[in-house]
Design a protein around this motif. Structure first.
Motif, PDB file in Angstrom:
ATOM      1  N   ALA A 227       1.323  -0.975  -0.207  1.00 17.53           N
ATOM      2  CA  ALA A 227       0.274  -0.042  -0.098  1.00 17.53           C
ATOM      3  C   ALA A 227       0.531   1.163  -0.026  1.00 17.53           C
ATOM      4  N   ARG A 228       0.294   2.113  -0.455  1.00 14.43           N
ATOM      5  CA  ARG A 228       1.262   3.562  -0.459  1.00 14.43           C
ATOM      6  C   ARG A 228      -0.445   4.334  -0.156  1.00 14.43           C
ATOM      7  N   MET A 229       0.092   5.919  -0.009  1.00 13.25           N
ATOM      8  CA  MET A 229      -1.106   6.609   0.133  1.00 13.25           C
ATOM      9  C   MET A 229      -0.850   8.046  -0.264  1.00 13.25           C
ATOM     10  N   VAL A 230      -1.308   8.667  -1.083  1.00 11.38           N
ATOM     11  CA  VAL A 230      -1.811   9.730  -1.793  1.00 11.38           C
ATOM     12  C   VAL A 230      -2.215  10.899  -1.080  1.00 11.38           C
ATOM     13  N   VAL A 231      -2.235  12.412  -0.925  1.00 13.32           N
ATOM     14  CA  VAL A 231      -3.048  13.162   0.388  1.00 13.32           C
ATOM     15  C   VAL A 231      -3.373  14.144  -1.098  1.00 13.32           C
ATOM     16  N   ILE A 232      -5.003  14.371  -0.969  1.00  9.78           N
ATOM     17  CA  ILE A 232      -5.131  16.037  -1.899  1.00  9.78           C
ATOM     18  C   ILE A 232      -5.195  16.881  -1.522  1.00  9.78           C
ATOM     19  N   PRO A 233      -4.647  17.603  -1.146  1.00 13.98           N
ATOM     20  CA  PRO A 233      -4.908  18.679  -0.359  1.00 13.98           C
ATOM     21  C   PRO A 233      -5.894  19.649  -0.831  1.00 13.98           C
ATOM     22  N   GLY A 234      -6.337  20.308   0.617  1.00 12.67           N
ATOM     23  CA  GLY A 234      -7.456  21.169   0.342  1.00 12.67           C
ATOM     24  C   GLY A 234      -9.041  19.731   0.692  1.00 12.67           C
ATOM     25  N   ALA A 235      -8.941  18.797   0.574  1.00 10.18           N
ATOM     26  CA  ALA A 235      -9.845  17.793   0.092  1.00 10.18           C
ATOM     27  C   ALA A 235     -10.124  17.909   1.840  1.00 10.18           C
ATOM     28  N   GLY A 236     -11.540  17.473   2.231  1.00  5.81           N
ATOM     29  CA  GLY A 236     -12.201  16.811   3.178  1.00  5.81           C
ATOM     30  C   GLY A 236     -12.498  15.624   3.179  1.00  5.81           C
ATOM     31  N   HIS A 237     -13.237  14.783   3.890  1.00  5.88           N
ATOM     32  CA  HIS A 237     -13.691  13.842   3.559  1.00  5.88           C
ATOM     33  C   HIS A 237     -14.273  12.999   1.891  1.00  5.88           C
ATOM     34  N   LEU A 238     -14.666  13.800   1.673  1.00  6.26           N
ATOM     35  CA  LEU A 238     -15.864  13.509  -0.337  1.00  6.26           C
ATOM     36  C   LEU A 238     -14.746  14.645  -1.597  1.00  6.26           C
ATOM     37  N   SER A 239     -13.468  13.043  -0.923  1.00 13.13           N
ATOM     38  CA  SER A 239     -13.007  14.310  -2.278  1.00 13.13           C
ATOM     39  C   SER A 239     -13.266  13.409  -3.543  1.00 13.13           C
ATOM     40  N   MET A 240     -13.926  12.834  -3.898  1.00 15.77           N
ATOM     41  CA  MET A 240     -14.134  12.313  -4.576  1.00 15.77           C
ATOM     42  C   MET A 240     -15.381  13.353  -5.948  1.00 15.77           C
ATOM     43  N   LEU A 241     -16.182  13.760  -4.571  1.00 15.08           N
ATOM     44  CA  LEU A 241     -16.953  14.828  -5.283  1.00 15.08           C
ATOM     45  C   LEU A 241     -16.451  16.558  -5.036  1.00 15.08           C
ATOM     46  N   GLN A 242     -15.457  16.749  -4.370  1.00 19.51           N
ATOM     47  CA  GLN A 242     -14.357  17.603  -4.526  1.00 19.51           C
ATOM     48  C   GLN A 242     -13.900  17.970  -5.286  1.00 19.51           C
ATOM     49  N   ALA A 243     -13.024  16.796  -5.634  1.00 20.58           N
ATOM     50  CA  ALA A 243     -11.617  17.028  -6.322  1.00 20.58           C
ATOM     51  C   ALA A 243     -12.152  15.628  -7.094  1.00 20.58           C
ATOM     52  N   PRO A 244     -13.142  15.527  -8.065  1.00 21.63           N
ATOM     53  CA  PRO A 244     -13.229  14.018  -8.597  1.00 21.63           C
ATOM     54  C   PRO A 244     -12.477  14.408 -10.342  1.00 21.63           C
ATOM     55  N   GLU A 245     -11.474  15.235 -10.527  1.00 21.78           N
ATOM     56  CA  GLU A 245     -10.317  14.624 -11.398  1.00 21.78           C
ATOM     57  C   GLU A 245      -9.238  14.510 -11.045  1.00 21.78           C
ATOM     58  N   LYS A 246      -8.933  14.935 -10.323  1.00 27.39           N
ATOM     59  CA  LYS A 246      -7.656  14.725  -9.284  1.00 27.39           C
ATOM     60  C   LYS A 246      -7.855  13.173  -8.718  1.00 27.39           C
ATOM     61  N   VAL A 247      -8.901  12.657  -8.094  1.00 22.69           N
ATOM     62  CA  VAL A 247      -9.032  11.639  -8.050  1.00 22.69           C
ATOM     63  C   VAL A 247      -9.834  10.392  -9.114  1.00 22.69           C
ATOM     64  N   ALA A 248      -9.924  11.111  -9.608  1.00 19.64           N
ATOM     65  CA  ALA A 248     -10.286   9.244 -11.965  1.00 19.64           C
ATOM     66  C   ALA A 248      -8.815   9.740 -12.314  1.00 19.64           C
ATOM     67  N   ALA A 249      -7.779  10.764 -12.447  1.00 16.72           N
ATOM     68  CA  ALA A 249      -6.308  10.476 -12.413  1.00 16.72           C
ATOM     69  C   ALA A 249      -5.614   9.674 -11.700  1.00 16.72           C
ATOM     70  N   LEU A 250      -5.861   9.688 -10.256  1.00 12.49           N
ATOM     71  CA  LEU A 250      -5.128   9.043  -9.254  1.00 12.49           C
ATOM     72  C   LEU A 250      -5.083   7.947 -10.033  1.00 12.49           C
ATOM     73  N   ILE A 251      -6.055   7.026  -9.659  1.00 12.78           N
ATOM     74  CA  ILE A 251      -6.635   5.387  -9.877  1.00 12.78           C
ATOM     75  C   ILE A 251      -6.717   5.117 -11.580  1.00 12.78           C
ATOM     76  N   LYS A 252      -6.858   6.233 -12.634  1.00 12.10           N
ATOM     77  CA  LYS A 252      -6.119   5.761 -13.879  1.00 12.10           C
ATOM     78  C   LYS A 252      -4.588   5.081 -13.825  1.00 12.10           C
ATOM     79  N   GLU A 253      -4.358   6.600 -12.883  1.00 12.72           N
ATOM     80  CA  GLU A 253      -2.907   5.903 -13.031  1.00 12.72           C
ATOM     81  C   GLU A 253      -1.923   4.875 -12.757  1.00 12.72           C
ATOM     82  N   PHE A 254      -3.073   4.372 -11.398  1.00 15.99           N
ATOM     83  CA  PHE A 254      -2.998   3.069 -10.940  1.00 15.99           C
ATOM     84  C   PHE A 254      -2.892   2.420 -11.220  1.00 15.99           C
ATOM     85  N   VAL A 255      -4.197   2.339 -12.124  1.00 15.02           N
ATOM     86  CA  VAL A 255      -4.657   1.082 -12.832  1.00 15.02           C
ATOM     87  C   VAL A 255      -4.329   0.670 -13.726  1.00 15.02           C
ATOM     88  N   ARG A 256      -2.940   1.869 -14.509  1.00 14.37           N
ATOM     89  CA  ARG A 256      -1.996   1.257 -15.511  1.00 14.37           C
ATOM     90  C   ARG A 256      -0.657   0.799 -15.572  1.00 14.37           C
TER      91      ARG A 256
END
Length: 258
Positions: A227-256
């Motif tokens: 496991a490794r962790m990435v922190v999204i600055p400025g996001a609270g508990h709902l980062s998939m709603l607050q920063a969906p572009e960042k979350v999606a980009a992290l997921i896409k990079e990780f899956v690939r």
């Protein structure tokens, strides 16, 4: 579309067709709609499956079955029903605890694990006053708005997203509302966690007070070998709603990643 598993009908949304499938599990108070801003950005590349967990959204709301093991079994039976042989789990908060419980069973077809502000698999023990506050959090519109802004630290939600969250937080019954703070949050489902060998990405919100990065580092990342962790600055508990572009980009990079 509805699927019958265990003793409930689960409402499931599916977008995209390309493997791998990514199964998205929501938080206590959420629904499959919680993940829509992220899956909208991923569906061209992956088979995105979003579930309304039992007791929430459009799924059945029975009086029992809200322990972590039962909800994990719901998801595993749905995976069998969908005949998935190559999938990734993405769980948020309560959904993250469910995802860890599933991964600890080491399903052969589970290839990677994504945990967004996950509740740890070990118990979250809170003072009685905080538990009482949680039990009241979704009982009125004013309480819901306060929870979004001051507990989840998500005052930056757009009006449309806020409306969805407010609606979702009202889609429960007494059993699903009380089971998480009353029992499931305190369950210890960490057995087998140290044996998880698949790559695991933990996404934390820098402003998250519910599952802050320091606790996730100690109680989630340190317990899973890869496991490794990435922190999204400025996001609270709902980062998939607050920063969906960042979350999606992290997921896409990780899956690939190979």
């Amino acid at each position: 579309m509805y699927y019958q598993v265990n003793d409930v009908k689960l409402f499931v949304r599916q977008d995209g067709e390309r493997n791998p499938a990514i199964i998205f599990l929501h938080f206590w108070g959420g629904s499959s709609r919680t993940w829509e801003p992220v899956t909208h950005l991923l569906k061209a590349d992956y088979h995105c499956i979003r579930i309304d967990l039992r007791g929430w959204g459009a799924s059945d709301k029975p009086q029992t079955g809200y322990d972590i093991s039962s909800m994990a079994e719901d998801v595993l039976l749905l995976i069998q029903e969908l005949q998935l042989d190559n999938y990734i789990l993405a769980g948020h908060s309560m959904g993250g605890k469910i995802a860890q419980a599933i991964a600890a069973q080491k399903p052969e077809a589970l290839k990677k694990l994504i945990l967004v502000a996950p509740s740890p698999a070990v118990p979250t023990l809170l003072p009685d006053e905080m538990v009482k506050g949680m039990l009241q959090a979704y009982t009125s519109i004013d309480n819901i708005q306060f929870t979004i802004d001051h507990v989840f630290e998500a005052p930056d939600l757009s009006p449309d997203l806020r409306r969805v969250v407010v609606e979702d937080m009202q889609q429960h019954n007494t059993a699903s509302l009380t089971a998480w703070p009353g029992k499931a949050m305190n369950e210890d489902v960490s057995a087998g966690l140290s044996g998880i060998k698949i790559p695991t990405l933990v996404i934390a919100g820098g402003n998250d007070k519910v599952d802050p990065p320091a606790r996730l580092a100690e109680d989630v990342v340190a317990r899973i070998a890869n496991a490794r962790m990435v922190v999204i600055p400025g996001a609270g508990h709902l980062s998939m709603l607050q920063a969906p572009e960042k979350v999606a980009a992290l997921i896409k990079e990780f899956v690939r990643e190979v």
